[in-house]
Design a protein around this motif. Structure first.
Motif, mmCIF file in Angstrom:
data_model
loop_
_atom_site.group_PDB
_atom_site.id
_atom_site.type_symbol
_atom_site.label_atom_id
_atom_site.label_comp_id
_atom_site.label_asym_id
_atom_site.label_seq_id
_atom_site.Cartn_x
_atom_site.Cartn_y
_atom_site.Cartn_z
ATOM 1 N N TYR A 190 6.325 0.096 14.968
ATOM 2 C CA TYR A 190 4.993 -0.055 14.387
ATOM 3 C C TYR A 190 4.883 0.955 13.268
ATOM 4 C CZ TYR A 190 3.807 4.019 17.272
ATOM 5 O OH TYR A 190 3.793 5.257 17.857
ATOM 6 N N ASP A 191 3.932 0.740 12.384
ATOM 7 C CA ASP A 191 3.799 1.605 11.220
ATOM 8 C C ASP A 191 2.844 2.747 11.560
ATOM 9 O OD1 ASP A 191 3.762 2.633 8.685
ATOM 10 O OD2 ASP A 191 2.307 1.183 7.917
ATOM 11 N N HIS A 192 3.399 3.935 11.739
ATOM 12 C CA HIS A 192 2.536 5.071 12.075
ATOM 13 C C HIS A 192 2.258 5.898 10.817
ATOM 14 C CE1 HIS A 192 1.764 9.145 14.064
ATOM 15 N NE2 HIS A 192 0.740 8.377 14.339
ATOM 16 N N GLN A 193 0.981 6.077 10.528
ATOM 17 C CA GLN A 193 0.597 6.888 9.369
ATOM 18 C C GLN A 193 -0.485 7.866 9.791
ATOM 19 O OE1 GLN A 193 -0.170 4.839 5.640
ATOM 20 N NE2 GLN A 193 0.799 3.016 6.457
ATOM 21 N N VAL A 194 -0.377 9.077 9.242
ATOM 22 C CA VAL A 194 -1.388 10.088 9.573
ATOM 23 C C VAL A 194 -2.093 10.518 8.292
ATOM 24 C CG1 VAL A 194 -1.818 12.344 10.593
ATOM 25 C CG2 VAL A 194 -0.045 10.874 11.540
ATOM 26 N N HIS A 195 -3.412 10.490 8.321
ATOM 27 C CA HIS A 195 -4.211 10.902 7.172
ATOM 28 C C HIS A 195 -4.756 12.282 7.515
ATOM 29 C CE1 HIS A 195 -3.972 6.664 5.986
ATOM 30 N NE2 HIS A 195 -4.049 6.468 7.283
ATOM 31 N N ASP B 103 3.593 13.780 19.434
ATOM 32 C CA ASP B 103 3.472 12.309 19.397
ATOM 33 C C ASP B 103 4.717 11.652 19.981
ATOM 34 O OD1 ASP B 103 0.954 12.272 18.343
ATOM 35 O OD2 ASP B 103 1.584 12.058 16.268
ATOM 36 N N ARG C 275 0.828 -1.211 0.000
ATOM 37 C CA ARG C 275 0.000 0.000 0.000
ATOM 38 C C ARG C 275 0.861 1.259 0.000
ATOM 39 N NH1 ARG C 275 -4.636 -2.633 -0.941
ATOM 40 N NH2 ARG C 275 -5.331 -3.982 0.739
ATOM 41 N N THR C 276 0.336 2.302 -0.613
ATOM 42 C CA THR C 276 1.051 3.590 -0.529
ATOM 43 C C THR C 276 0.871 4.126 0.893
ATOM 44 O OG1 THR C 276 -0.913 4.511 -1.543
ATOM 45 C CG2 THR C 276 1.047 4.426 -2.906
ATOM 46 N N GLU D 82 3.225 18.367 15.153
ATOM 47 C CA GLU D 82 2.444 17.200 15.597
ATOM 48 C C GLU D 82 3.368 16.050 15.975
ATOM 49 O OE1 GLU D 82 1.815 18.849 12.809
ATOM 50 O OE2 GLU D 82 -0.304 19.391 12.722
ATOM 51 N N TYR E 213 0.171 16.851 8.873
ATOM 52 C CA TYR E 213 1.114 16.326 9.855
ATOM 53 C C TYR E 213 2.504 16.893 9.571
ATOM 54 C CZ TYR E 213 2.789 12.964 13.297
ATOM 55 O OH TYR E 213 3.307 12.379 14.422
ATOM 56 N N VAL F 47 1.070 -3.385 18.632
ATOM 57 C CA VAL F 47 0.217 -3.274 17.438
ATOM 58 C C VAL F 47 1.071 -3.261 16.171
ATOM 59 C CG1 VAL F 47 -1.707 -2.117 18.567
ATOM 60 C CG2 VAL F 47 0.136 -0.750 17.614
ATOM 61 N N TYR F 48 0.439 -3.587 15.063
ATOM 62 C CA TYR F 48 1.151 -3.585 13.787
ATOM 63 C C TYR F 48 1.257 -2.158 13.223
ATOM 64 C CZ TYR F 48 1.403 -3.797 8.678
ATOM 65 O OH TYR F 48 1.727 -3.566 7.365
ATOM 66 N N ALA F 49 0.158 -1.435 13.314
ATOM 67 C CA ALA F 49 0.162 -0.087 12.735
ATOM 68 C C ALA F 49 -0.775 0.821 13.512
ATOM 69 C CB ALA F 49 -0.277 -0.147 11.282
ATOM 70 N N VAL F 50 -0.475 2.116 13.426
ATOM 71 C CA VAL F 50 -1.373 3.125 14.010
ATOM 72 C C VAL F 50 -1.723 4.103 12.892
ATOM 73 C CG1 VAL F 50 -1.576 4.994 15.690
ATOM 74 C CG2 VAL F 50 -0.354 2.909 16.310
ATOM 75 N N HIS F 51 -3.006 4.218 12.604
ATOM 76 C CA HIS F 51 -3.458 5.171 11.582
ATOM 77 C C HIS F 51 -4.241 6.281 12.269
ATOM 78 C CE1 HIS F 51 -2.528 3.011 7.793
ATOM 79 N NE2 HIS F 51 -2.449 1.999 8.641
ATOM 80 N N ASP F 52 -3.770 7.508 12.106
ATOM 81 C CA ASP F 52 -4.476 8.657 12.685
ATOM 82 C C ASP F 52 -5.246 9.367 11.582
ATOM 83 O OD1 ASP F 52 -3.626 8.361 15.300
ATOM 84 O OD2 ASP F 52 -1.777 9.469 14.966
ATOM 85 N N PHE F 53 -6.548 9.493 11.764
ATOM 86 C CA PHE F 53 -7.362 10.267 10.820
ATOM 87 C C PHE F 53 -7.645 11.595 11.495
ATOM 88 C CE2 PHE F 53 -7.793 5.880 9.750
ATOM 89 C CZ PHE F 53 -7.762 5.862 8.373
#
Lengths: 205, 214
Positions: A85-90, A101, A63-64, A97, A93, B116-122
């Motif tokens: 862990y894989d941290h992604q912000v939608h 975090d 995934r992108t 921020e 950011y 956890v495997y991933a954290v997604h922040d919306f």
């Protein structure tokens, strides 16, 4: 050959030639297949042009990503972090921020590496607002003053310093200040600084 | 069916409709999509640790036109008697299965929360934080929920994942058994035995499960 079997055979890093060899195909057929798999999301490419093109094949869809805390810190800090862990912000950011975090992780290395973000803070009101929401302005201020001793940082507007903090806080729980050089900062912000000077020098290089 | 892109748009939309920060854990097909194991799911499985966060999430769903629906024909009837059965919300062909603290008899363990495997922040005005459980937890919960296609999903994960940690799964199942989930060992053992017909699983893991059961 079934798609899954094919991906299993190809999984890993390849050039067009190694992929062709693994599947007993001609080079052009292998390239066509890799291109098809790329469209489906199983292949990511690197290089091309003067460099040899490399294909990273995975049985899972790749995934992108959106950037997250680790990406922002690793962009600005010379001390790189291996994300656990894989941290992604939608959404929006940036360094402001990411700094908040980082403090919330309570991780020694993450907080240490995040100090370099102070040189990229452009929106102090935003950082102040975010940290007040999370109740960690005291920690941000203390960390800023530590960073200021060792790195080039952007100047914090003086109005954000005018506070009295009654409750003692720790950057990392139950780690008291041991370095005499940080005593003044600890006194001003009422925050214990767990770092040794050597740690910070490591983060700087 | 919900596609990966639709799922992300949906979470972003929910993130815009909440009036406080919310944190929840994703498992099941949702989590599998984050991993890249599959492209679509029938339902979005979420578990909340905090009741107020769950209520706020449901409010946001209702604002978006989701309506409460029955879990009949989706879960086995004996599962539905459980007081920790999910609240289900549907709109057209997308569905949310919302659990609170427990997935039937299985609690959110400390390892589930930390590892956890991933954290997604919306992020919008408030933050919807979605924590994606590890693959071993996803498999364990799929073994516990026992819905149609759950075994196929488990097989997909076990086959696609080179680094699947069977010891981790076994340890977690034993931990849950010792913390009150008396069915988890039986469910995991049954799943492993079935899976052994398709992939190689060392005998020692099954033995550990039998030993723990006594």
């Amino acid at each position: 050959m079934e798609r899954f079997e094919l991906l299993r055979k190809l999984e890993g890093m390849h050039t067009a030639e190694t992929a062709a060899e693994a599947l007993s195909l001609g080079r052009q057929s292998a390239l066509n297949l890799l291109s098809k798999l790329k469209k489906e999301g199983y292949v990511k490419t690197k290089g091309g042009g003067k460099q040899k093109r490399l294909y990273r094949v995975s049985a899972k869809k790749q995934r992108t990503r959106n950037r997250g805390m680790f990406d922002v810190i690793n962009k600005y800090s010379p001390m790189k972090l291996a994300p656990w862990y894989d941290h992604q912000v939608h959404g929006n950011y940036g360094p402001e921020e990411a700094l908040i975090d980082a403090l919330e992780t309570q991780s020694f290395r993450v907080i240490l590496a995040s100090m370099k973000l102070f040189n990229h803070i452009t929106d102090w009101p935003k950082l102040y607002r975010l940290s007040r929401e999370k109740g960690c302005w005291q920690k941000v201020g203390a960390l800023y003053d530590v960073a200021r001793l060792y790195f080039k940082v952007r100047k914090m507007p003086a109005r954000y310093r005018q506070h009295k903090f009654l409750r003692e806080k720790f950057l990392i729980k139950k780690y008291p200040t041991e370095e005499p050089v940080f005593y003044a900062i600890e006194k001003m912000w009422n925050v214990s600084i767990p770092f040794k000077e050597g740690d910070i020098r490591k983060a700087a290089s | 069916m919900i596609l990966y892109e639709e799922q992300m748009e949906l979470f972003a939309l929910i993130g815009k409709n909440i009036s406080r920060d919310i944190e929840c854990y994703a498992f099941g097909g949702t989590a599998m999509m984050f991993y890249g194991y599959k492209d679509e799911t029938k339902d979005i499985d979420l578990v909340f640790d905090e009741e107020a966060a769950k209520r706020e999430f449901i409010k946001a769903l209702e604002r978006l036109g989701y309506e409460k629906t029955s879990a009949l024909n989706i879960y086995a009837p004996e599962k539905l008697k459980d007081k920790h059965a999910p609240a289900m919300y549907r709109r057209e062909d997308s569905r949310f299965d919302i659990f609170s603290r427990k997935i039937f008899k299985t609690i959110l363990s400390p390892k589930m929360k930390e590892d956890v495997y991933a954290v997604h922040d919306f992020k919008h005005k408030h933050n919807l934080r979605l924590k994606v459980l590890r693959k071993e937890h996803i498999v364990m919960l799929k073994a516990v929920t026992e819905r149609k296609n759950d075994f196929d999903d488990i097989r997909t994960i076990a086959e696609k994942e080179k680094s699947f940690d069977w010891q981790y799964l076994t340890d977690e199942a034993i931990w849950h058994y010792r913390h009150g989930d008396k069915w988890v060992l039986l469910d995991v053992e049954k799943m492993m035995r079935e899976l052994k017909q398709h992939i190689f699983i060392e005998k020692k893991y099954l033995k550990q499960l039998y030993d723990a059961h006594g």
